[in-house]
Design a protein around this motif. Structure first.
Motif, PDB file in Angstrom:
ATOM      1  N   ALA A   9       3.496   9.465  10.050  1.00 57.64           N
ATOM      2  CA  ALA A   9       2.715   8.284  10.489  1.00 57.64           C
ATOM      3  C   ALA A   9       3.532   6.892  10.371  1.00 57.64           C
ATOM      4  O   ALA A   9       3.677   5.924  11.282  1.00 57.64           O
ATOM      5  CB  ALA A   9       1.308   8.143   9.976  1.00 57.64           C
ATOM      6  N   LEU A  10       4.159   6.869   9.287  1.00 50.98           N
ATOM      7  CA  LEU A  10       4.821   5.347   8.908  1.00 50.98           C
ATOM      8  C   LEU A  10       5.883   5.306   9.962  1.00 50.98           C
ATOM      9  O   LEU A  10       6.417   4.152  10.515  1.00 50.98           O
ATOM     10  CB  LEU A  10       5.236   5.694   7.494  1.00 50.98           C
ATOM     11  CG  LEU A  10       6.373   4.301   7.013  1.00 50.98           C
ATOM     12  CD1 LEU A  10       5.535   3.170   7.021  1.00 50.98           C
ATOM     13  CD2 LEU A  10       6.929   4.823   5.518  1.00 50.98           C
ATOM     14  N   LEU A  11       6.949   6.569  10.287  1.00 46.93           N
ATOM     15  CA  LEU A  11       8.090   6.358  11.023  1.00 46.93           C
ATOM     16  C   LEU A  11       7.452   6.027  12.470  1.00 46.93           C
ATOM     17  O   LEU A  11       8.076   5.589  13.301  1.00 46.93           O
ATOM     18  CB  LEU A  11       8.601   7.755  10.902  1.00 46.93           C
ATOM     19  CG  LEU A  11       9.323   8.094   9.580  1.00 46.93           C
ATOM     20  CD1 LEU A  11      10.219   9.279   9.719  1.00 46.93           C
ATOM     21  CD2 LEU A  11      10.431   6.786   9.222  1.00 46.93           C
ATOM     22  N   PHE A  12       6.252   6.700  12.889  1.00 43.80           N
ATOM     23  CA  PHE A  12       5.870   6.348  14.113  1.00 43.80           C
ATOM     24  C   PHE A  12       5.151   5.013  14.267  1.00 43.80           C
ATOM     25  O   PHE A  12       5.782   4.380  15.458  1.00 43.80           O
ATOM     26  CB  PHE A  12       4.623   7.268  14.491  1.00 43.80           C
ATOM     27  CG  PHE A  12       4.837   8.783  14.867  1.00 43.80           C
ATOM     28  CD1 PHE A  12       6.152   9.363  14.717  1.00 43.80           C
ATOM     29  CD2 PHE A  12       4.030   9.485  15.618  1.00 43.80           C
ATOM     30  CE1 PHE A  12       6.433  10.647  15.330  1.00 43.80           C
ATOM     31  CE2 PHE A  12       4.092  10.742  15.998  1.00 43.80           C
ATOM     32  CZ  PHE A  12       5.544  11.388  15.919  1.00 43.80           C
TER      33      PHE A  12
ATOM     34  N   GLY B 144       2.186  14.198   8.023  1.00 46.03           N
ATOM     35  CA  GLY B 144       3.285  15.250   7.881  1.00 46.03           C
ATOM     36  C   GLY B 144       4.280  14.449   7.228  1.00 46.03           C
ATOM     37  O   GLY B 144       4.518  13.279   6.820  1.00 46.03           O
ATOM     38  N   GLU B 145       4.953  15.349   6.162  1.00 50.17           N
ATOM     39  CA  GLU B 145       5.964  15.133   5.529  1.00 50.17           C
ATOM     40  C   GLU B 145       7.176  15.008   5.943  1.00 50.17           C
ATOM     41  O   GLU B 145       7.576  16.191   6.725  1.00 50.17           O
ATOM     42  CB  GLU B 145       5.911  15.723   4.141  1.00 50.17           C
ATOM     43  CG  GLU B 145       6.985  15.448   2.894  1.00 50.17           C
ATOM     44  CD  GLU B 145       6.889  16.363   1.504  1.00 50.17           C
ATOM     45  OE1 GLU B 145       7.779  15.966   1.010  1.00 50.17           O
ATOM     46  OE2 GLU B 145       5.996  17.068   1.670  1.00 50.17           O
ATOM     47  N   VAL B 146       8.286  14.157   5.883  1.00 51.69           N
ATOM     48  CA  VAL B 146       9.517  14.186   6.215  1.00 51.69           C
ATOM     49  C   VAL B 146      10.507  14.521   5.270  1.00 51.69           C
ATOM     50  O   VAL B 146      10.612  13.668   4.042  1.00 51.69           O
ATOM     51  CB  VAL B 146       9.800  12.772   6.923  1.00 51.69           C
ATOM     52  CG1 VAL B 146      11.198  12.747   7.783  1.00 51.69           C
ATOM     53  CG2 VAL B 146       8.832  12.676   8.054  1.00 51.69           C
ATOM     54  N   GLY B 147      11.398  15.492   5.388  1.00 53.03           N
ATOM     55  CA  GLY B 147      12.512  15.823   4.382  1.00 53.03           C
ATOM     56  C   GLY B 147      13.880  14.931   4.658  1.00 53.03           C
ATOM     57  O   GLY B 147      13.869  14.362   5.780  1.00 53.03           O
ATOM     58  N   LEU B 148      14.603  14.883   3.951  1.00 54.21           N
ATOM     59  CA  LEU B 148      15.812  14.179   3.887  1.00 54.21           C
ATOM     60  C   LEU B 148      16.677  14.787   5.016  1.00 54.21           C
ATOM     61  O   LEU B 148      17.476  14.061   5.762  1.00 54.21           O
ATOM     62  CB  LEU B 148      16.689  14.299   2.667  1.00 54.21           C
ATOM     63  CG  LEU B 148      16.214  13.504   1.359  1.00 54.21           C
ATOM     64  CD1 LEU B 148      16.699  13.639   0.283  1.00 54.21           C
ATOM     65  CD2 LEU B 148      15.662  11.881   1.924  1.00 54.21           C
TER      66      LEU B 148
ATOM     67  N   GLY C 252       0.687  -1.379   0.184  1.00 56.24           N
ATOM     68  CA  GLY C 252       0.011   0.015   0.136  1.00 56.24           C
ATOM     69  C   GLY C 252       0.778   1.105   0.113  1.00 56.24           C
ATOM     70  O   GLY C 252       0.320   2.210   0.109  1.00 56.24           O
ATOM     71  N   LEU C 253       2.041   1.259  -0.039  1.00 57.32           N
ATOM     72  CA  LEU C 253       3.263   2.474  -0.021  1.00 57.32           C
ATOM     73  C   LEU C 253       4.235   2.108  -1.030  1.00 57.32           C
ATOM     74  O   LEU C 253       4.247   0.844  -1.358  1.00 57.32           O
ATOM     75  CB  LEU C 253       3.549   2.301   1.591  1.00 57.32           C
ATOM     76  CG  LEU C 253       2.773   2.866   2.641  1.00 57.32           C
ATOM     77  CD1 LEU C 253       3.420   2.703   4.039  1.00 57.32           C
ATOM     78  CD2 LEU C 253       2.234   4.382   2.384  1.00 57.32           C
ATOM     79  N   GLU C 254       4.867   3.053  -1.297  1.00 60.95           N
ATOM     80  CA  GLU C 254       5.980   3.012  -2.192  1.00 60.95           C
ATOM     81  C   GLU C 254       7.492   2.369  -1.462  1.00 60.95           C
ATOM     82  O   GLU C 254       7.558   2.912  -0.378  1.00 60.95           O
ATOM     83  CB  GLU C 254       6.357   4.194  -2.872  1.00 60.95           C
ATOM     84  CG  GLU C 254       7.447   4.167  -3.985  1.00 60.95           C
ATOM     85  CD  GLU C 254       7.401   5.461  -4.523  1.00 60.95           C
ATOM     86  OE1 GLU C 254       8.497   5.598  -5.543  1.00 60.95           O
ATOM     87  OE2 GLU C 254       7.202   6.527  -4.214  1.00 60.95           O
ATOM     88  N   GLN C 255       7.690   1.342  -1.984  1.00 64.41           N
ATOM     89  CA  GLN C 255       8.835   0.474  -1.266  1.00 64.41           C
ATOM     90  C   GLN C 255      10.365   1.526  -1.267  1.00 64.41           C
ATOM     91  O   GLN C 255      10.812   1.529  -0.540  1.00 64.41           O
ATOM     92  CB  GLN C 255       9.120  -0.826  -1.912  1.00 64.41           C
ATOM     93  CG  GLN C 255      10.248  -1.484  -1.192  1.00 64.41           C
ATOM     94  CD  GLN C 255       9.973  -3.121  -1.232  1.00 64.41           C
ATOM     95  OE1 GLN C 255       8.884  -3.554  -1.684  1.00 64.41           O
ATOM     96  NE2 GLN C 255      10.647  -3.693  -0.751  1.00 64.41           N
TER      97      GLN C 255
ATOM     98  N   MET D  89      13.977   4.983   2.081  1.00 67.22           N
ATOM     99  CA  MET D  89      14.402   6.583   2.261  1.00 67.22           C
ATOM    100  C   MET D  89      14.138   6.928   3.703  1.00 67.22           C
ATOM    101  O   MET D  89      15.028   7.435   4.371  1.00 67.22           O
ATOM    102  CB  MET D  89      13.974   7.408   1.141  1.00 67.22           C
ATOM    103  CG  MET D  89      14.464   8.803   1.374  1.00 67.22           C
ATOM    104  SD  MET D  89      13.478   9.758   0.316  1.00 67.22           S
ATOM    105  CE  MET D  89      11.931   9.932   0.865  1.00 67.22           C
ATOM    106  N   LEU D  90      13.043   6.671   3.943  1.00 66.64           N
ATOM    107  CA  LEU D  90      12.562   7.136   5.566  1.00 66.64           C
ATOM    108  C   LEU D  90      13.298   6.362   6.449  1.00 66.64           C
ATOM    109  O   LEU D  90      13.519   7.030   7.617  1.00 66.64           O
ATOM    110  CB  LEU D  90      11.109   7.041   5.721  1.00 66.64           C
ATOM    111  CG  LEU D  90      10.231   7.862   4.848  1.00 66.64           C
ATOM    112  CD1 LEU D  90       8.675   7.465   4.965  1.00 66.64           C
ATOM    113  CD2 LEU D  90      10.437   9.408   5.085  1.00 66.64           C
TER     114      LEU D  90
END
Length: 454
Positions: free
Chosen positions: A374-377, A396-400, A330-333, A338-339
């Motif tokens: 949310a994915l990182l949490f 929220g969006e996470v930057g590099l 359901g998400l981009e691998q 990267m995250l």
């Protein structure tokens, strides 16, 4: 006899080449060139084939400000979710392509729509894959009123256009475009040549007569629409009906729409009586159960013109192999990898020796970057085996560089979360509300601040 011309068309980008080659020179894809044979045609047919897809030939030049901007009349399908994806309903003279995996419910959905529309306008259902008794059995099993719906079993393009010209339907369904064939093209049905010519002829007929054209398209093993890429350029709307065979829910997503917003999402439930609308999709995707477990987070994604609450789950476990697995459903691998690197660099959490499995509950495909936080949490919760609060929502969006970037429509996302009983939220600092929304909202600027907030 006239000499037959041959071209090679790339099924990914639609570009033509004079000879076959392993790689397309325009898009760089390998092994995507298919033979396209142009059969000899008469002068009259050749002139007709050169007509534009808009159905108007030899029109006068007009000033843009003088062109009428009156709204095109729309025809409701009877399904609010379907109308939402279409941008408000069916537009006269439009060409809509509906794709999906076998068994997703494409024919069932169109049969339900036409049975409802047949009570108020002329409709024609042209089938080339099923016989008329099979369609009648399905309509009887679903309990549909089929007194006014006209059917025809036809695979010839010329005879189908003749039937449509004689009956003059307002809505025409072709199931499917891959089985139609034109006598002017010598290749087999379903080839690039046949699909391209048949779709162009049907689209011209729809534009000239004002008929709503609904075409069913097959998909490849990769999940994309089968046939040449030029097919998606000809049509006005491209819609995919997605859903696994082990799930009763189906999602209808628009990837192209000339009459509305793209990436709209409609949710249906497959029942014994056909597809039923799901009025509140967030309630389905938030069925979390009574047991609170780690690795689960609720996020608010923006689908088209509305927010949608979705649960994301993560499982972090020790890897028994030298190369840990990274699986995302359901998400981009690539974004997951990267995250994980951002989490290690700016969050101080090392999961390089762990297997990471991520899943979006309900079979929804999340395409936007607002799901990063949310994915990182969820990953951190699973790694530390600490459940997150049930009334917490995150986006929220996470930057590099570890910064938390704001996402569009932050206020609407928070209001949707509050309606479903969420009282706490961790959002980007730029999306923090200025007033009181009835919930505790924590605005964060960096990933380190976000991890400290939980």
């Amino acid at each position: 006899m006239a000499k037959q011309k041959t071209a090679f068309v790339c099924v990914d980008c639609g570009s033509e080449h004079n000879k076959w080659q392993g790689q397309c020179q325009d898009c760089g894809a390998w092994n995507t060139l298919s033979e396209f044979r142009l059969g000899p045609t008469s002068a009259a047919k050749a002139t007709s084939a050169r007509q534009g897809y808009a159905g108007a030939v030899g029109g006068e030049v007009q000033i843009l400000s003088n062109v009428s901007v009156e709204a095109l009349p729309r025809l409701s399908t009877g399904f609010d979710e379907f109308d939402r994806v279409l941008g408000g309903g069916l537009v006269s003279g439009s060409a809509v392509l509906l794709g999906g995996h076998p068994g997703a419910g494409k024919s069932t959905l169109l049969l339900q729509v036409l049975c409802r529309l047949a009570a108020q306008c002329e409709c024609l259902y042209a089938t080339g894959e099923e016989s008329l008794p099979q369609i009648a059995m399905r309509a009887k099993r679903l309990g549909l009123k089929a007194d006014n719906l006209k059917l025809c079993a036809e695979t010839s393009l010329d005879r189908l256009l003749g039937q449509a010209a004689a009956n003059k339907p307002r809505v025409l369904v072709v199931d499917s475009i891959q089985v139609l064939h034109s006598d002017d093209v010598s290749s087999a049905p379903g080839s690039v040549s046949q699909v391209r010519e048949c779709a162009a002829a049907l689209t011209r007929f729809a534009k000239e007569t004002g008929t709503v054209l609904l075409m069913v398209g097959h998909v490849t093993k990769d999940g994309g629409l089968a046939g040449p890429k030029v097919l998606e350029h000809i049509i006005d709307c491209s819609i995919m009906l997605e859903g696994s065979s082990d799930s009763r829910y189906r999602t209808l997503r628009g990837s192209k729409n000339r009459f509305g917003a793209v990436n709209e999402l409609g949710v249906f439930a497959m029942t014994e009586l056909g597809l039923k609308e799901v009025k509140n999709p967030s309630a389905i995707f938030l069925n979390r159960g009574d047991i609170v477990t780690s690795g689960s987070t609720v996020m608010v994604v923006w689908e088209g013109t509305r927010p949608l609450l979705v649960e994301i789950q993560a499982l972090v476990d020790s890897s028994g192999f030298g190369n840990p697995r990274r699986v995302a459903v359901g998400l981009e691998q690539n974004r997951l990898a990267m995250l994980l690197a951002v989490l290690h660099r700016h969050g101080g959490l090392q999961v390089g020796d762990q297997d990471v499995f991520v899943n979006v509950v309900g079979g929804v495909k999340v395409l936007e970057t607002g799901s990063d936080l949310a994915l990182l949490f969820a990953i951190v919760s699973s790694f530390r085996d600490r459940p997150l609060p049930e009334d917490l929502v995150v986006f929220g969006e996470v930057g590099l560089s570890g910064e938390i970037r704001p996402v569009p429509s932050g206020q609407e996302r928070l209001q949707e979360a509050r309606k479903h009983g969420f009282r706490r939220a961790i959002v980007p600092h730029g999306n923090a509300p200025r007033g009181d929304l009835g919930m505790t909202v924590v605005g964060v600027k960096t990933l380190a601040e976000a991890l400290e907030a939980i």
